[in-house]
Motif scaffolding. Structure first.
Motif, short mmCIF file in Angstrom:
data_model
loop_
_atom_site.label_atom_id
_atom_site.label_comp_id
_atom_site.label_asym_id
_atom_site.label_seq_id
_atom_site.Cartn_x
_atom_site.Cartn_y
_atom_site.Cartn_z
N PHE A 241 2.62 50.82 83.43
CA PHE A 241 1.19 50.51 83.40
C PHE A 241 0.65 50.60 81.98
CE2 PHE A 241 2.35 52.56 87.33
CZ PHE A 241 1.81 51.72 88.30
N PHE A 242 -0.34 49.78 81.67
CA PHE A 242 -1.16 49.96 80.48
C PHE A 242 -2.29 50.88 80.90
CE2 PHE A 242 -5.19 49.07 78.45
CZ PHE A 242 -4.87 49.28 77.13
N VAL A 243 -2.50 51.96 80.17
CA VAL A 243 -3.60 52.88 80.45
C VAL A 243 -4.31 53.15 79.13
CG1 VAL A 243 -4.29 55.10 81.42
CG2 VAL A 243 -2.27 53.95 82.32
N ASP A 244 -5.61 52.91 79.08
CA ASP A 244 -6.38 53.06 77.85
C ASP A 244 -6.61 54.53 77.53
OD1 ASP A 244 -7.76 52.38 75.59
OD2 ASP A 244 -9.63 51.90 76.63
N MET A 245 -5.55 55.18 77.03
CA MET A 245 -5.60 56.60 76.68
C MET A 245 -5.85 56.72 75.18
SD MET A 245 -2.22 57.86 78.78
CE MET A 245 -1.20 56.58 78.01
N GLY B 14 -4.59 63.34 73.76
CA GLY B 14 -3.70 64.14 74.59
C GLY B 14 -4.33 64.52 75.92
N GLY B 15 -5.65 64.71 75.92
CA GLY B 15 -6.33 65.03 77.17
C GLY B 15 -6.22 63.90 78.18
N LEU C 224 1.63 57.61 74.51
CA LEU C 224 0.22 57.62 74.13
C LEU C 224 -0.06 56.59 73.03
CD1 LEU C 224 -2.61 58.87 74.41
CD2 LEU C 224 -1.87 60.67 72.84
N GLU C 225 0.82 56.47 72.07
CA GLU C 225 0.62 55.56 70.95
C GLU C 225 0.49 54.11 71.41
OE1 GLU C 225 2.97 54.15 66.93
OE2 GLU C 225 3.28 56.18 67.65
#
Length: 67
Positions: free
Chosen positions: A5-9, A12-13, A35-36
């Motif tokens: 999945f693409f997740v707009d993170m 770290g939280g 995350l990157e």
């Protein structure tokens, strides 16, 4: 089966929130968070991609199925 999945993170939280949601689901394992590149992958023996996406959306992050 493995799902990505693409997740707009953005921090770290964010990744911890996604990991916490997925970790609580029955049949989900091997959670990998990049995350990157804003990618999350996991294996699931019980849930399909749409069901996993619905749970990831509970974090409030924009997300979509990649594979």
């Amino acid at each position: 089966m493995t799902y990505t999945f693409f997740v707009d993170m953005t921090c770290g939280g964010c990744s911890k929130a996604v990991n916490a949601i997925l970790s609580k689901l029955d049949g989900v394992s091997n959670i990998q968070i990049d995350l990157e590149n804003k990618k999350v992958s996991c294996d699931s023996s019980k849930l399909n991609a749409e069901e996993l996406l619905t749970n990831i959306k509970k974090t409030g992050k924009k997300c979509e199925i990649i594979a």
